[in-house]
Design a protein around this motif. Structure first.
Motif, PDB file in Angstrom:
ATOM      1  N   PHE A   4      39.705  37.568  54.290  1.00 31.32           N
ATOM      2  CA  PHE A   4      40.127  38.618  53.363  1.00 31.32           C
ATOM      3  C   PHE A   4      39.516  38.420  51.983  1.00 31.32           C
ATOM      4  CE2 PHE A   4      43.198  39.806  50.014  1.00 31.32           C
ATOM      5  CZ  PHE A   4      43.170  41.179  50.175  1.00 31.32           C
ATOM      6  N   ASN A   5      39.343  37.176  51.561  1.00 34.87           N
ATOM      7  CA  ASN A   5      38.808  36.930  50.221  1.00 34.87           C
ATOM      8  C   ASN A   5      37.398  37.489  50.053  1.00 34.87           C
ATOM      9  OD1 ASN A   5      38.277  34.747  52.132  1.00 34.87           O
ATOM     10  ND2 ASN A   5      37.145  33.777  50.487  1.00 34.87           N
ATOM     11  N   ASN A   6      36.554  37.387  51.097  1.00 36.43           N
ATOM     12  CA  ASN A   6      35.201  37.933  51.011  1.00 36.43           C
ATOM     13  C   ASN A   6      35.189  39.453  50.950  1.00 36.43           C
ATOM     14  OD1 ASN A   6      33.996  35.376  53.282  1.00 36.43           O
ATOM     15  ND2 ASN A   6      34.085  35.350  51.059  1.00 36.43           N
ATOM     16  N   VAL A   7      36.175  40.073  51.563  1.00 37.89           N
ATOM     17  CA  VAL A   7      36.287  41.532  51.491  1.00 37.89           C
ATOM     18  C   VAL A   7      36.862  41.954  50.143  1.00 37.89           C
ATOM     19  CG1 VAL A   7      37.338  43.569  52.543  1.00 37.89           C
ATOM     20  CG2 VAL A   7      36.576  41.685  53.987  1.00 37.89           C
ATOM     21  N   TYR A   8      37.901  41.270  49.713  1.00 39.68           N
ATOM     22  CA  TYR A   8      38.608  41.661  48.494  1.00 39.68           C
ATOM     23  C   TYR A   8      37.762  41.458  47.241  1.00 39.68           C
ATOM     24  CZ  TYR A   8      42.117  41.512  44.781  1.00 39.68           C
ATOM     25  OH  TYR A   8      42.808  41.729  43.620  1.00 39.68           O
ATOM     26  N   SER A   9      36.882  40.470  47.239  1.00 39.54           N
ATOM     27  CA  SER A   9      36.097  40.186  46.041  1.00 39.54           C
ATOM     28  C   SER A   9      35.127  41.300  45.695  1.00 39.54           C
ATOM     29  CB  SER A   9      35.325  38.865  46.215  1.00 39.54           C
ATOM     30  OG  SER A   9      34.453  38.929  47.331  1.00 39.54           O
ATOM     31  N   ASN A  10      34.943  42.270  46.590  1.00 41.09           N
ATOM     32  CA  ASN A  10      34.088  43.425  46.286  1.00 41.09           C
ATOM     33  C   ASN A  10      34.808  44.481  45.469  1.00 41.09           C
ATOM     34  OD1 ASN A  10      31.432  43.086  47.969  1.00 41.09           O
ATOM     35  ND2 ASN A  10      33.085  42.477  49.347  1.00 41.09           N
ATOM     36  N   ILE A  11      36.046  44.235  45.103  1.00 42.88           N
ATOM     37  CA  ILE A  11      36.791  45.223  44.337  1.00 42.88           C
ATOM     38  C   ILE A  11      36.149  45.476  42.975  1.00 42.88           C
ATOM     39  CG2 ILE A  11      38.356  43.557  43.249  1.00 42.88           C
ATOM     40  CD1 ILE A  11      40.603  45.616  43.652  1.00 42.88           C
ATOM     41  N   GLY A  12      35.407  44.494  42.467  1.00 42.85           N
ATOM     42  CA  GLY A  12      34.747  44.672  41.173  1.00 42.85           C
ATOM     43  C   GLY A  12      33.740  45.807  41.191  1.00 42.85           C
ATOM     44  N   TYR A  13      32.967  45.935  42.281  1.00 45.82           N
ATOM     45  CA  TYR A  13      32.019  47.037  42.373  1.00 45.82           C
ATOM     46  C   TYR A  13      32.741  48.382  42.291  1.00 45.82           C
ATOM     47  CZ  TYR A  13      28.808  43.478  44.253  1.00 45.82           C
ATOM     48  OH  TYR A  13      28.029  42.368  44.439  1.00 45.82           O
ATOM     49  N   ILE A  14      33.851  48.486  42.988  1.00 47.49           N
ATOM     50  CA  ILE A  14      34.566  49.766  43.041  1.00 47.49           C
ATOM     51  C   ILE A  14      35.174  50.097  41.681  1.00 47.49           C
ATOM     52  CG2 ILE A  14      36.480  50.986  44.151  1.00 47.49           C
ATOM     53  CD1 ILE A  14      35.987  49.268  46.634  1.00 47.49           C
ATOM     54  N   ASP A  63      35.130  31.576  47.147  1.00 48.75           N
ATOM     55  CA  ASP A  63      33.983  30.685  47.298  1.00 48.75           C
ATOM     56  C   ASP A  63      32.830  31.153  46.414  1.00 48.75           C
ATOM     57  OD1 ASP A  63      32.914  32.882  48.569  1.00 48.75           O
ATOM     58  OD2 ASP A  63      32.999  32.030  50.580  1.00 48.75           O
ATOM     59  N   ASP A  64      31.685  30.508  46.548  1.00 50.22           N
ATOM     60  CA  ASP A  64      30.526  30.840  45.709  1.00 50.22           C
ATOM     61  C   ASP A  64      30.101  32.292  45.886  1.00 50.22           C
ATOM     62  OD1 ASP A  64      30.253  28.293  44.554  1.00 50.22           O
ATOM     63  OD2 ASP A  64      29.188  27.548  46.304  1.00 50.22           O
ATOM     64  N   HIS A  65      30.149  32.782  47.108  1.00 50.05           N
ATOM     65  CA  HIS A  65      29.711  34.155  47.350  1.00 50.05           C
ATOM     66  C   HIS A  65      30.693  35.159  46.740  1.00 50.05           C
ATOM     67  CE1 HIS A  65      26.922  36.852  49.357  1.00 50.05           C
ATOM     68  NE2 HIS A  65      27.942  37.593  49.734  1.00 50.05           N
ATOM     69  N   ASP A  66      31.964  34.841  46.706  1.00 45.63           N
ATOM     70  CA  ASP A  66      32.932  35.718  46.039  1.00 45.63           C
ATOM     71  C   ASP A  66      32.630  35.808  44.543  1.00 45.63           C
ATOM     72  OD1 ASP A  66      34.373  36.198  48.397  1.00 45.63           O
ATOM     73  OD2 ASP A  66      35.506  34.349  48.147  1.00 45.63           O
ATOM     74  N   ILE A  67      32.277  34.673  43.952  1.00 49.82           N
ATOM     75  CA  ILE A  67      31.933  34.698  42.519  1.00 49.82           C
ATOM     76  C   ILE A  67      30.655  35.500  42.305  1.00 49.82           C
ATOM     77  CG2 ILE A  67      31.383  33.252  40.527  1.00 49.82           C
ATOM     78  CD1 ILE A  67      33.068  31.063  41.744  1.00 49.82           C
ATOM     79  N   TRP A  68      29.716  35.436  43.241  1.00 54.09           N
ATOM     80  CA  TRP A  68      28.531  36.293  43.169  1.00 54.09           C
ATOM     81  C   TRP A  68      28.952  37.766  43.151  1.00 54.09           C
ATOM     82  CZ3 TRP A  68      23.922  38.336  42.595  1.00 54.09           C
ATOM     83  CH2 TRP A  68      23.522  39.391  43.415  1.00 54.09           C
ATOM     84  N   HIS A  69      29.915  38.132  43.989  1.00 53.49           N
ATOM     85  CA  HIS A  69      30.396  39.516  43.979  1.00 53.49           C
ATOM     86  C   HIS A  69      30.941  39.884  42.606  1.00 53.49           C
ATOM     87  CE1 HIS A  69      31.060  39.553  48.631  1.00 53.49           C
ATOM     88  NE2 HIS A  69      29.818  39.813  48.294  1.00 53.49           N
ATOM     89  N   PHE A  70      31.777  39.029  42.050  1.00 50.95           N
ATOM     90  CA  PHE A  70      32.368  39.317  40.734  1.00 50.95           C
ATOM     91  C   PHE A  70      31.289  39.444  39.659  1.00 50.95           C
ATOM     92  CE2 PHE A  70      36.379  37.014  42.274  1.00 50.95           C
ATOM     93  CZ  PHE A  70      36.958  38.201  42.676  1.00 50.95           C
ATOM     94  N   MET A  71      30.407  38.438  39.598  1.00 51.73           N
ATOM     95  CA  MET A  71      29.425  38.400  38.520  1.00 51.73           C
ATOM     96  C   MET A  71      28.360  39.490  38.682  1.00 51.73           C
ATOM     97  SD  MET A  71      30.582  36.170  36.550  1.00 51.73           S
ATOM     98  CE  MET A  71      29.229  36.356  35.412  1.00 51.73           C
ATOM     99  N   SER A  72      27.945  39.780  39.904  1.00 48.40           N
ATOM    100  CA  SER A  72      26.950  40.836  40.088  1.00 48.40           C
ATOM    101  C   SER A  72      27.527  42.200  39.761  1.00 48.40           C
ATOM    102  CB  SER A  72      26.406  40.810  41.516  1.00 48.40           C
ATOM    103  OG  SER A  72      27.441  41.059  42.459  1.00 48.40           O
TER     104      SER A  72
END
Length: 851
Positions: free
Chosen positions: A522-532, A813-822
């Motif tokens: 769920f964390n990998n899916v939820y971390s995309n909320i920043g784009y939305i 994880d690192d990829h979730d932070i990539w989602h946030f920062m990107s």
């Protein structure tokens, strides 16, 4: 006499079955089991930890009877080890274990996949549900039967031991050895205070193995051929992890099962060659022995879980709060300025258009800047610079000067160029006016040496706005038809994983996979909320600018109509929609990331990159920018090529791609250099000949120097990328294509900034600050992106070698932070695009150069 013989035989049998108690040491002496003459079936009372040797042949059978006390408070399991060097695939030994509620059987040699035979087998007997079903302390009896169909006697050895450490404890590692013929499993029961645990396995060597969690029930499937029948399982080489919720298994109880594969093909994806001969069977079997460490640790608590989710959304809510605060402060300042009379209201601006004196001097037209009327042609006065009106403050926003009045309709009186007289001079003079043609024919005025925005902003503004609004409407349509089947597909993938238990289907970072409901990560899916959320915020900011600009236009504000960069917001709306859809599609991809759906995560990245370049180009080329249909068709071709490159990334594909890539770069170069006045037809070769003869051989420098420099650098970079792709042929072709987009966008953006400053324009301090923040955010984002926690280009087992623990709040994880920062980086990047030319709002368009 007969009685005496029977008594002696009984004594000899008893002596032959004498056993020692306690653990078996390396010097333990095996007990030989002797068969009475003519006796086909014999039962031997056996003791644990004692090694027994015997032999059987066709029609005979040895039965070993083990008796022990089962303790409810501390369940124990029995492990049986058998070995036979004389048994063959044609005449194997058959071992059958009979328990109170189940039967377990196997043969020696144990054939794995019908190829590899093992003459030594160890199996753990199922402890009969003592963890799940409460029973009283009672005596249990286990029978081990040994038989064969061989016409000759086959020797064997058996040994049974009680596993006193069969139950795993939370946080305490357990080390053991496993092989294809000697699987191991242990039991675990969640403490009452835990609702979720993480089971991790690790190994110092890279032999391919399977790691499974199965419910507490018999039989336990622990061989290579059946371990995938029940429960949850993964292949692994050096490490693996599975996060387990209490609801997955009854009462939170399960077995942890590990077995080594006969070959590494399932983990490496490469078929192994025929195994070389070994000096002994023991050497062959030791080749596939794997040391394994298992530890069951607690996952994050419910309160930590909720806190991490709340903080994730709070970060982006703060963007809304800060944005609305800035907008409110800006509105207060504008309102105060209007009340104090420092800035004219829109209705006052319309009235002042007819009253303000004319400040600009009329000059004669020239071919360097052809405007829509003679009053806006010519050189700019020396005391003013583009974008900086005389009343402007040094570091603040530009303050509008008095607008010029409406131009009176006057006939144009340009000096006529010299004519070439042939038959009748009087008849030719009135028929041709070359200057009027130069002012109207786009083949002439678009190919001038020096172009200004007024030259490329001649089309009707409303018509262009409708044209660019198609970008957003078409993208909405594309998004709906694209997203619906994607959502259906990834939900099917997740259901398949939950039903089969095969976690090799999806490429998660299992060391930081936080489940929620049916979602494994769920964390990998939820971390995309920043784009939305930030995409929606971009849409709000664009709408505000669009609404404000339209109000000024409706009020007759000349600065909104005729000054500054032409305001077209269709592409900005499309960029906001694309950013929202990137969040949706990336979230869908991370429901079950794998080789089959990688394009879901990158498709809208291509669209965002393409729209960004189009918007930057549209800024000073509003009349000649691509329409929505051509743009989206080109992006569709790019996405199609990306899929083909991943699926069929052969050398032939790379050769064709490199040729097409280079030809496309050359065509785009000609299109940009000649401002769209270039055609691909049968006369292309003749025009190229004329171009080389006039521009290259007879000219000391290119006609369009700035464009030449940009295109030269761009061609060098893109030809280098094409050469790199042809030589290196990277596995991740989708990322290679995305890198092409990003590099070209950055190249054009840097060129735009340099040319803006070179033209005497300035960048507002707010925009400079945003550029610095954007660079910092992109640097941080890319640093986390390149760490990589999974990779679908490899097998699932190889991908798990990159798995890492959570790095933020025990949840991300690192990829979730990539989602946030990107997401933050793209938001800031588009704000820069939105505000980059705010300094030109009060500059006449015939003073704004094109580059």
């Amino acid at each position: 006499m007969a009685t005496f013989v029977v008594l002696v035989a009984a004594i000899l049998t008893a002596i032959s079955t004498v056993e020692t108690s306690g653990g078996v040491s390396s010097g333990a002496r095996p007990a030989r089991v002797r068969r009475q003459t003519g006796e086909l079936r014999q039962e031997i009372p056996a003791e644990f930890t004692q090694i027994y040797q015997g032999s059987v042949f066709n029609g005979t059978e040895d039965i070993y009877r083990y008796t022990y006390m089962q303790n409810e408070s501390s369940p124990r399991a029995i492990r049986v080890e058998v070995k036979s060097e004389g048994a063959t695939e044609d005449y194997p030994l058959l071992f059958v274990v009979r328990q109170q509620r189940g039967i377990l059987s196997w043969q020696v040699p144990l054939m794995i996949r019908g190829i590899y035979g093992y003459d030594k087998v160890s199996r753990t007997l199922c402890p009969m549900d003592h963890l799940q079903v409460g029973v009283k302390d009672e005596k249990e009896t286990v029978y081990l039967e040994v038989s064969a169909a061989s016409p000759t006697a086959l020797n064997y050895r058996v040994n049974a031991t009680i596993l006193t450490d069969f139950i795993l404890s939370t946080g305490q590692p357990r080390n053991f050895l496993v092989s294809p013929s000697q699987p191991q499993y242990y039991a675990y029961k969640m403490p009452p205070d835990l609702d979720m645990v993480v089971v991790k396995v690790s190994s110092p060597n890279s032999l391919c193995a399977v790691f499974s969690l199965q419910p507490i029930k018999c039989p336990v499937y622990d061989l290579d051929r059946n371990i995938e029948f029940v429960g949850i399982y993964q292949t692994f080489m050096k490490k693996a992890a599975i996060t387990v919720q209490r609801s997955y298994f009854p009462n939170g109880e399960f077995y942890v099962v590990v077995v080594v594969k006969a070959t590494d093909a399932d983990c490496t994806g490469e078929m192994e060659t025929i195994q070389p001969a070994y000096p002994s069977e023991e050497a062959f079997e030791m080749r596939r022995v794997k040391e394994v460490n298992v530890v069951v640790g607690p996952s994050i608590t419910d309160s930590q879980y909720v806190t991490a989710v709340f903080v994730g959304i709070l970060v982006f809510v703060l963007f809304y709060v800060v944005t609305f605060m800035v907008l409110f402060i800006q509105w207060i300042r504008q309102r105060n300025a209007e009340l104090e009379g420092l800035a004219p209201r829109p209705e006052e601006q319309a009235a002042s258009n007819a009253e303000a004196p004319i400040n600009a001097q009329r000059t004669e037209p020239n071919y360097g800047a052809t405007a829509t009327d003679p009053y806006t042609m010519g050189e700019q006065p020396a005391e003013t610079k583009p974008g900086i009106p005389p009343t402007d403050q040094p570091n603040g926003p530009p303050i509008p000067p008095n607008p010029p009045p409406p131009r009176p309709a006057q006939p144009k009186s340009y000096p006529k160029p010299p004519m070439v007289h042939t038959l009748s001079d009087s008849s030719m003079e009135d028929d041709i006016d070359m200057l009027d043609d130069a002012d109207e024919d786009k083949d002439i005025y678009r190919t001038k040496t020096f172009l200004y925005v007024a030259d490329l902003a001649r089309k009707d503004h409303r018509h262009l706005s409708q044209k660019y609004n198609l970008y957003s409407w078409n993208l909405l349509t594309i998004s709906v038809f694209y997203a619906l089947p994607v959502i259906q597909l990834v939900i099917t993938y997740q259901k398949m994983l939950n039903t089969t238990g095969n976690e090799d289907i999806c490429y998660y970072n299992f060391f930081c996979a936080q489940p929620a409901g049916d979602l494994t990560a769920f964390n990998n899916v939820y971390s995309n909320i920043g784009y939305i959320m930030l995409g929606v915020l971009i849409l709000i900011l664009v709408y505000r600018r669009d609404y404000t600009h339209q109000k000024k236009v409706d009020a007759g504000d000349r600065y909104a109509i005729d000054y500054g960069i032409p305001k077209h917001f269709g592409l900005f709306y499309a960029i906001g929609i694309a950013l929202v859809m990137e969040g949706v599609m990336s979230g869908c991809y991370h429901v079950c990331p794998n080789y089959s759906n990688f394009q879901f995560d990158t498709s809208f990245m291509y669209i965002i990159g393409g729209l960004g370049m189009l918007k930057l180009y549209q800024t000073r080329h509003p009349d000649i920018n691509a329409n929505a249909y051509a743009a989206y068709a080109s992006l569709a071709i790019v996405i199609f090529v990306a899929v083909i490159g991943v699926v069929f990334g052969t050398p032939y594909f790379w050769a064709i791609f490199t040729i097409v890539y280079v030809l496309a770069i050359l065509a785009l170069t000609a299109q940009v250099y000649y401002m769209g006045r270039w055609r691909l037809d049968m006369g292309i070769f003749h025009r190229m000949y004329l171009l080389i003869r006039t521009d290259c051989l007879q000219c000391s420098k290119p006609m369009y120097w700035d464009r030449f420099v940009l295109l030269l650098v761009g061609n060098i970079i893109n030809w280098s990328l094409a050469l790199f792709g042809a030589v290196a042929q990277p596995d991740d072709f989708a990322s290679f294509m995305l890198a092409i987009f990003i590099i070209n966008f950055l190249l054009y953006f840097v060129f735009y900034i340099v040319m803006k400053l070179r033209s005497g324009e300035r960048i507002l301090w707010v925009t400079v600050g945003l550029i610095i923040i954007t660079l910092i955010c992109w640097t941080l984002a890319l640093s986390f992106f390149f760490k990589g926690v999974t990779t679908w280009e490899k097998t699932p087992a190889q991908s798990r070698l990159d798995n890492k623990d959570c790095v933020l709040m025990g949840f991300y994880d690192d990829h979730d932070i990539w989602h946030f920062m990107s997401a933050i980086s793209m938001f800031c990047s588009f704000l820069v695009l939105l505000m980059l030319d705010d300094d030109l709002d009060y500059t006449p368009r015939d003073k704004i150069p094109v580059f």
